[in-house]
Design an enzyme around this catalytic site. Structure first.
Site, short mmCIF file in Angstrom:
data_model
loop_
_atom_site.label_atom_id
_atom_site.label_comp_id
_atom_site.label_asym_id
_atom_site.label_seq_id
_atom_site.Cartn_x
_atom_site.Cartn_y
_atom_site.Cartn_z
N GLU A 1 11.46 1.61 -3.58
CA GLU A 1 10.83 1.56 -5.04
C GLU A 1 10.31 2.76 -5.62
OE1 GLU A 1 8.36 -1.83 -5.28
OE2 GLU A 1 9.65 -3.05 -4.41
N LYS B 1 7.97 -13.41 -10.36
CA LYS B 1 9.37 -12.69 -10.24
C LYS B 1 10.47 -13.70 -11.01
CE LYS B 1 8.79 -10.18 -6.11
NZ LYS B 1 8.76 -10.21 -4.57
P1 PGA Z 1 11.29 -7.39 -2.73
O1 PGA Z 1 9.81 -6.77 -2.68
O2 PGA Z 1 11.80 -7.45 -4.32
O3 PGA Z 1 12.16 -6.59 -1.88
O4 PGA Z 1 11.06 -8.83 -2.37
C1 PGA Z 1 9.08 -6.76 -3.84
C2 PGA Z 1 7.61 -7.33 -3.18
O5 PGA Z 1 7.62 -7.80 -1.96
O6 PGA Z 1 6.66 -7.45 -3.77
ZN ZN Z 2 5.43 -8.89 -2.25
#
Ligand code: PGA
Ligand code: ZN
Length: 439
Positions: free
Chosen positions: A208, A340
């Site tokens: 990231e 998400k």
């Molecule tokens: P991921 O991680 O997109 O790999 O699940 C992001 C998070 O855990 O916030």
């Molecule tokens: Zn997370």
């Protein structure tokens, strides 16, 4: 004349920030309006989140998405064309019914989320509104610019498990504007990079965009972050605070937590004490997934102990699921939920999750995934839903910067004082300390 009848839906294979295939969907309406969106992809995934349909086999590590693309072009297009695209709830419930599996494994969460978001974009275009405005109108919220959470060091599944904790982040609740948050954070990022270079000679970045973690313990990362904040002339805990995503499900199960870097295993109580000591010793205002998703007892105990001091976010623990938020509120687990869209699989389910959070006084943090694209839909969601907070990774790499930069554009469109500042942290030690300082 606006005519929001969905006339075509087409998908293609595109590529994400890890070089993996992903799904892009384009929606066209009868009046010629168009919308386009891409599915992101997680690496540290909750077991109860929507499943991306991958083709398997040996090519591309089994990650190809030809079946998901074909599901959009055939099954989903057949089901949805001719319907009114402005009826997002209807579109999404038809997607859910067509899939008919608990975790979207038949159509694929990737096929569904790209479709759901593309339809939303097309409708906004037809109405001649920026997406954030359309979402605000749909949800009845007053649009605001969120407080960012920005990664300085990566870790966990995003950095070869070089440290156990997944995200070492900063928040700048004391900044006067969104732009100032980015400036302060960029300085901290630079200082952290200089420290890493001094320590290990060469530096790299994790998935990231945060610095690659070369540390002997998880706590050394925390200490380095504090020093990096100080290097910029800030006093940690004043304008700037620390936020962690422990992502404990990645190294913990059944109440046991294995810290590989430190070569030790903790039980639930020891894990809670360790995090508690970090909260005592470092200016941490927010912690995500402190205990594993299969350890509700731990999450509840941790929330009971620290919920009035820090924000406690459920990510893998709540997987953007309204039912799980209701359940967590009944049990006293967490006080905030990560939103998400691809965890839930549709826009409508994400909206329902945030509504559930609001009902219980839980805060919402709209979040990207570790596998991202230039898609900026989530910025508009954070603004239009008045979510209050946004997490998209670090302050480098264009799949991350696309989001922060889009927020700057929206900021200009909104004008004035739409930025929420430190308000989302109002129930934490940080806000109480601010109050004392001004008295
Ligand atoms: P991921 O991680 O997109 O790999 O699940 C992001 C998070 O855990 O916030
Ligand atoms: Zn997370």
């Amino acid at each position: 004349m606006s005519d929001t009848t969905l006339s075509t839906l087409t998908a293609r294979r595109v590529w994400d920030s890890r070089g993996n295939p992903t799904v892009e969907v384009e929606a066209t309406l009868a009046d010629g309006s168009r919308g386009r969106a891409m599915a992101p992809a997680g690496a540290s995934r909750g077991t109860r989140e929507a499943i991306d349909l991958r083709d398997g086999g040996s090519r591309l590590g089994g990650m190809d998405v030809q079946n998901a693309v074909s599901n959009v072009n055939r099954l989903i297009a057949q089901e949805l064309t001719g319907l009114d695209a402005s009826q997002q709830a209807d579109i999404d419930s038809r997607l859910i019914a067509l899939d008919a599996t608990p975790y979207k494994s038949s159509l694929g969460g990737n096929a569904m989320v790209a479709t759901s978001m593309a339809v939303l974009h097309a409708t906004a275009a037809s109405m001649g509104k920026p997406l954030w405005r359309h979402i605000a109108d749909l949800s009845g919220q007053t649009p605001t610019l969120p407080l960012p959470e920005i990664q300085i060091f990566g870790g966990g599944a995003h950095a070869g498990r070089r440290v156990d904790v997944q995200d070492f982040m900063v928040m700048v609740p004391g900044a006067a504007s969104f732009d100032e948050v980015l400036e302060v954070t960029s300085e901290i990022y630079r200082s952290a990079g200089a420290r890493m270079k001094k320590k290990s000679g060469n530096v790299g970045v994790a998935d990231e965009g945060g610095w690659w973690p070369v540390f002997d313990s998880n706590e050394e990362a925390l200490e380095t972050l504090v020093r990096a904040i100080e290097d910029t002339g800030e006093k940690p805990g004043e304008r700037v605070v620390i936020s962690l995503d422990i992502a404990a499900s990645e190294f913990g199960s059944k109440g046991r937590y294995r810290l590989a870097l430190e070569d030790r295993e903790l039980d639930r109580d020891e894990m809670i004490s360790l995090l508690g000591r970090w909260i005592d010793d470092y200016p941490i205002a927010s912690i995500e997934d402190p205990l594993a998703e299969d350890d509700p007892e731990g999450v509840i105990a941790f929330t009971r102990e620290y919920g009035d001091r820090v924000q406690i976010i459920g990510d893998d623990y709540l997987v953007t699921n309204a039912d799980l938020v209701h359940q967590a509120a009944d049990q006293g687990a967490c006080n905030a939920v990560l939103i998400k869209v691809n965890q839930s699989g549709t826009i409508s389910e994400s909206l329902a999750c945030l509504a559930a959070a609001r009902e219980h006084g839980y805060r919402g943090i709209v979040s990207a995934r570790s596998g991202e694209t230039e898609d900026v839909t989530i910025c508009h969601l954070a603004v239009g839903l008045d979510a209050g907070q946004l997490k998209v990774g670090s302050i480098t790499r264009s799949e991350r910067m696309a989001k922060w930069n889009e927020c700057l554009r929206i900021n200009d469109q909104l004008g004035g004082d739409a930025y929420v500042g430190g308000k989302p942290l109002q129930n934490t030690w940080w806000a109480r300390q601010q109050k004392e300082n001004t008295q």
